[in-house]
Design an enzyme around this catalytic site. Sequence first.
Site, PDB file in Angstrom:
ATOM      1  N   HIS A   1      43.205 -24.543   6.864  1.00 56.65           N
ATOM      2  CA  HIS A   1      42.742 -25.642   7.743  1.00 56.65           C
ATOM      3  C   HIS A   1      41.563 -26.334   7.072  1.00 56.65           C
ATOM      4  O   HIS A   1      40.460 -25.792   7.032  1.00 56.65           O
ATOM      5  CB  HIS A   1      42.316 -25.105   9.123  1.00 56.65           C
ATOM      6  CG  HIS A   1      41.946 -26.192  10.085  1.00 56.65           C
ATOM      7  ND1 HIS A   1      42.547 -26.335  11.318  1.00 56.65           N
ATOM      8  CD2 HIS A   1      41.040 -27.202  10.007  1.00 56.65           C
ATOM      9  CE1 HIS A   1      42.037 -27.375  11.944  1.00 56.65           C
ATOM     10  NE2 HIS A   1      41.100 -27.920  11.169  1.00 56.65           N
TER      11      HIS A   1
ATOM     12  N   HIS B   1      39.595 -30.293   6.050  1.00 52.55           N
ATOM     13  CA  HIS B   1      39.455 -31.754   6.088  1.00 52.55           C
ATOM     14  C   HIS B   1      38.920 -32.225   4.748  1.00 52.55           C
ATOM     15  O   HIS B   1      37.851 -31.789   4.321  1.00 52.55           O
ATOM     16  CB  HIS B   1      38.481 -32.167   7.197  1.00 52.55           C
ATOM     17  CG  HIS B   1      38.925 -31.741   8.555  1.00 52.55           C
ATOM     18  ND1 HIS B   1      39.706 -32.530   9.368  1.00 52.55           N
ATOM     19  CD2 HIS B   1      38.743 -30.578   9.231  1.00 52.55           C
ATOM     20  CE1 HIS B   1      39.967 -31.882  10.499  1.00 52.55           C
ATOM     21  NE2 HIS B   1      39.402 -30.687  10.439  1.00 52.55           N
TER      22      HIS B   1
ATOM     23  N   ARG C   1      39.058 -35.795   3.938  1.00 52.49           N
ATOM     24  CA  ARG C   1      38.768 -37.238   4.014  1.00 52.49           C
ATOM     25  C   ARG C   1      39.554 -37.992   2.950  1.00 52.49           C
ATOM     26  O   ARG C   1      40.579 -37.513   2.481  1.00 52.49           O
ATOM     27  CB  ARG C   1      37.260 -37.521   3.910  1.00 52.49           C
ATOM     28  CG  ARG C   1      36.371 -36.636   4.800  1.00 52.49           C
ATOM     29  CD  ARG C   1      36.773 -36.629   6.255  1.00 52.49           C
ATOM     30  NE  ARG C   1      35.792 -35.874   7.045  1.00 52.49           N
ATOM     31  CZ  ARG C   1      36.062 -35.301   8.214  1.00 52.49           C
ATOM     32  NH1 ARG C   1      37.285 -35.367   8.723  1.00 52.49           N
ATOM     33  NH2 ARG C   1      35.133 -34.644   8.868  1.00 52.49           N
TER      34      ARG C   1
ATOM     35  N   ASN D   1      43.702 -36.166  10.085  1.00 53.44           N
ATOM     36  CA  ASN D   1      42.925 -37.060  10.973  1.00 53.44           C
ATOM     37  C   ASN D   1      42.096 -38.074  10.192  1.00 53.44           C
ATOM     38  O   ASN D   1      40.884 -38.149  10.319  1.00 53.44           O
ATOM     39  CB  ASN D   1      42.048 -36.254  11.946  1.00 53.44           C
ATOM     40  CG  ASN D   1      41.008 -35.387  11.258  1.00 53.44           C
ATOM     41  OD1 ASN D   1      41.203 -34.932  10.122  1.00 53.44           O
ATOM     42  ND2 ASN D   1      39.893 -35.152  11.934  1.00 53.44           N
TER      43      ASN D   1
ATOM     44  N   LYS E   1      50.205 -31.661  13.342  1.00 59.06           N
ATOM     45  CA  LYS E   1      48.992 -31.272  14.076  1.00 59.06           C
ATOM     46  C   LYS E   1      48.934 -31.957  15.428  1.00 59.06           C
ATOM     47  O   LYS E   1      49.079 -33.173  15.526  1.00 59.06           O
ATOM     48  CB  LYS E   1      47.765 -31.671  13.240  1.00 59.06           C
ATOM     49  CG  LYS E   1      46.414 -31.376  13.872  1.00 59.06           C
ATOM     50  CD  LYS E   1      46.043 -29.916  13.802  1.00 59.06           C
ATOM     51  CE  LYS E   1      44.794 -29.612  14.621  1.00 59.06           C
ATOM     52  NZ  LYS E   1      43.568 -29.804  13.860  1.00 59.06           N
TER      53      LYS E   1
ATOM     54  N   HIS F   1      44.988 -28.074  17.953  1.00 54.62           N
ATOM     55  CA  HIS F   1      43.564 -28.074  18.314  1.00 54.62           C
ATOM     56  C   HIS F   1      43.532 -27.717  19.792  1.00 54.62           C
ATOM     57  O   HIS F   1      43.835 -28.548  20.644  1.00 54.62           O
ATOM     58  CB  HIS F   1      42.910 -29.437  18.062  1.00 54.62           C
ATOM     59  CG  HIS F   1      41.443 -29.448  18.376  1.00 54.62           C
ATOM     60  ND1 HIS F   1      40.465 -29.569  17.405  1.00 54.62           N
ATOM     61  CD2 HIS F   1      40.784 -29.295  19.549  1.00 54.62           C
ATOM     62  CE1 HIS F   1      39.264 -29.497  17.974  1.00 54.62           C
ATOM     63  NE2 HIS F   1      39.438 -29.346  19.276  1.00 54.62           N
TER      64      HIS F   1
ATOM     65  N   HIS G   1      41.376 -22.718  14.410  1.00 52.30           N
ATOM     66  CA  HIS G   1      39.936 -22.437  14.560  1.00 52.30           C
ATOM     67  C   HIS G   1      39.576 -21.888  15.940  1.00 52.30           C
ATOM     68  O   HIS G   1      38.833 -22.505  16.683  1.00 52.30           O
ATOM     69  CB  HIS G   1      39.079 -23.653  14.211  1.00 52.30           C
ATOM     70  CG  HIS G   1      39.566 -24.982  14.762  1.00 52.30           C
ATOM     71  ND1 HIS G   1      39.886 -25.195  16.082  1.00 52.30           N
ATOM     72  CD2 HIS G   1      39.782 -26.159  14.139  1.00 52.30           C
ATOM     73  CE1 HIS G   1      40.267 -26.451  16.237  1.00 52.30           C
ATOM     74  NE2 HIS G   1      40.211 -27.047  15.070  1.00 52.30           N
TER      75      HIS G   1
ATOM     76  N   LEU H   1      33.428 -28.754  16.396  1.00 57.42           N
ATOM     77  CA  LEU H   1      34.326 -28.561  17.533  1.00 57.42           C
ATOM     78  C   LEU H   1      35.522 -27.734  17.086  1.00 57.42           C
ATOM     79  O   LEU H   1      36.043 -27.978  16.000  1.00 57.42           O
ATOM     80  CB  LEU H   1      34.795 -29.919  18.072  1.00 57.42           C
ATOM     81  CG  LEU H   1      33.706 -30.698  18.814  1.00 57.42           C
ATOM     82  CD1 LEU H   1      34.158 -32.108  19.118  1.00 57.42           C
ATOM     83  CD2 LEU H   1      33.307 -29.965  20.101  1.00 57.42           C
TER      84      LEU H   1
ATOM     85  N   ASP I   1      38.174 -25.012   8.293  1.00 54.61           N
ATOM     86  CA  ASP I   1      37.829 -26.212   9.068  1.00 54.61           C
ATOM     87  C   ASP I   1      36.617 -26.917   8.457  1.00 54.61           C
ATOM     88  O   ASP I   1      35.845 -27.549   9.166  1.00 54.61           O
ATOM     89  CB  ASP I   1      37.576 -25.872  10.543  1.00 54.61           C
ATOM     90  CG  ASP I   1      37.578 -27.118  11.423  1.00 54.61           C
ATOM     91  OD1 ASP I   1      38.125 -28.161  11.000  1.00 54.61           O
ATOM     92  OD2 ASP I   1      37.030 -27.048  12.537  1.00 54.61           O
TER      93      ASP I   1
ATOM     94  N   HIS J   1      30.869 -34.694   6.743  1.00 53.26           N
ATOM     95  CA  HIS J   1      30.356 -35.945   7.298  1.00 53.26           C
ATOM     96  C   HIS J   1      29.083 -36.277   6.542  1.00 53.26           C
ATOM     97  O   HIS J   1      28.290 -35.360   6.255  1.00 53.26           O
ATOM     98  CB  HIS J   1      29.998 -35.782   8.786  1.00 53.26           C
ATOM     99  CG  HIS J   1      31.172 -35.561   9.688  1.00 53.26           C
ATOM    100  ND1 HIS J   1      31.943 -36.593  10.185  1.00 53.26           N
ATOM    101  CD2 HIS J   1      31.699 -34.426  10.194  1.00 53.26           C
ATOM    102  CE1 HIS J   1      32.901 -36.095  10.955  1.00 53.26           C
ATOM    103  NE2 HIS J   1      32.789 -34.778  10.971  1.00 53.26           N
TER     104      HIS J   1
ATOM    105  N   ALA K   1      30.705 -34.079  14.813  1.00 52.11           N
ATOM    106  CA  ALA K   1      31.069 -32.666  14.815  1.00 52.11           C
ATOM    107  C   ALA K   1      31.720 -32.299  13.487  1.00 52.11           C
ATOM    108  O   ALA K   1      32.576 -33.033  13.002  1.00 52.11           O
ATOM    109  CB  ALA K   1      32.032 -32.384  15.955  1.00 52.11           C
TER     110      ALA K   1
HETATM  111  C1  NCD Z   1      36.707 -32.036  12.486  1.00 48.34           C
HETATM  112  C2  NCD Z   1      36.463 -33.306  11.690  1.00 48.34           C
HETATM  113  O1  NCD Z   1      35.291 -33.671  11.481  1.00 48.34           O
HETATM  114  O2  NCD Z   1      37.431 -33.932  11.259  1.00 48.34           O
HETATM  115  N1  NCD Z   1      35.484 -31.670  13.150  1.00 48.34           N
HETATM  116  C3  NCD Z   1      35.146 -30.441  13.570  1.00 48.34           C
HETATM  117  O3  NCD Z   1      34.096 -30.291  14.209  1.00 48.34           O
HETATM  118  N2  NCD Z   1      35.884 -29.392  13.319  1.00 48.34           N
HETATM  119  C4  NCD Z   1      37.824 -32.222  13.431  1.00 48.34           C
HETATM  120  C5  NCD Z   1      38.364 -30.941  14.007  1.00 48.34           C
HETATM  121  O4  NCD Z   1      38.991 -30.146  13.321  1.00 48.34           O
HETATM  122  O5  NCD Z   1      38.186 -30.703  15.203  1.00 48.34           O
HETATM  123 ZN    ZN Z   2      39.631 -29.234  11.823  1.00 48.59          ZN
END
Ligand code: NCD
Ligand code: ZN
Length: 344
Positions: free
Chosen positions: A15, A17, A19, A43, A100, A137, A175, A220, A248, A252, A264
């Site tokens: 899992h 991210h 970007r 996402n 997802k 999620h 998560h 989150l 996860d 950011h 988050a």
């Molecule tokens: C994730 C994100 O920033 O894309 N944020 C997070 O707090 N985990 C989105 C997600 O997996 O919920």
């Molecule tokens: Zn995530």
Amino acid sequence: MAPLTLTITRPDDWHLHLRDGSALNTVVPHTASQFARAIVMPNLKPPVTTAALALEYQQRILDAVPAGMQFEPLMTLYLTDNINPAEIAIAKAAGVVAAKLYPAGATTNSDAGVTDIKKIYPVLEAMQKHGMLLLVHGEVTNQDIDLFDREAVFIDQHLEPLRRDFPGLKIVFEHITTQEAAQYVQEANENLAATLTVHHLMFNRNAIFTGGIRPHYYCLPVLKREKHRLALLQAATSGDARFFLGTDSAPHAAQLKEHSSGCAGCYTAPAAMAMYAQVFANAGALHQLEAFASFNGADFYGLARNRSTLTLVQEDEMQPESYPYADAQLKPLLGGQTLSWRLA
Ligand code: NCD
Ligand code: ZN
């Protein structure tokens, strides 16, 4: 005395991210330095809703893998109310491994998510038929449900009916953050698994408020009480093959987290394996790390286990405070602090 070392089959991150755009140049090498594969979350803005978009995104990720590193991004589709069930067979044939489900509004870039699971029943039917995994999620979005209760409520209101209606669908409860979720997975059949982040194994919700508000600990689903952390740690180290590693890691720009309405997401990719090793070592469960990080996820997804290895050393190493990130800074969780494990 020589430091303790641990060599394991190369792990995967189930899992993640990453970007897009120039952000990939910062974050892809961090993950590729430790993991052979990762499940890449869809996402983006706009989200990855078709096989064609997933394949284009996969190529942009591959273009950011440094020369000499091996890394395979495993792609996912983002489910919306309007996704055409026919897209599932196309995606499966294109090598997309999962889709997802974000309840609309549950987290970062989830506005296009599903407003009512019943609306995507034909899509779930197609996923069950074609053997595509559903990644969830698991939080309700009702503002009248306390933020800390949203995962537990999701189990009763959505996950239980979903599993009853699609008994052949393989589902990953992503998560997980609560004792209720860990117990629910432990008591479920072989078609339900869960990923566990390293920050939910390391910290309880006090971390967000220690000596002032600490936005880099905000993600989150949000960190929960200590009893939940202990239940997650027990699940991760129990040897139950339905729990596996999913960072996860969610980058950011620092100024968007250190903000009056901060984003988050915890950025844990750079030292993820060092942090998991620290957690497992402190729990006296280092011998369980390899199955958790390198076997259980691949087995659940029906993919081959990796053949290369990764070596970790129990030695102090200070993490950088931040990394350049497009035209901003990216601050990893525990940046500037010393971890007790490092990559060899
Ligand atoms: C994730 C994100 O920033 O894309 N944020 C997070 O707090 N985990 C989105 C997600 O997996 O919920
Ligand atoms: Zn995530």
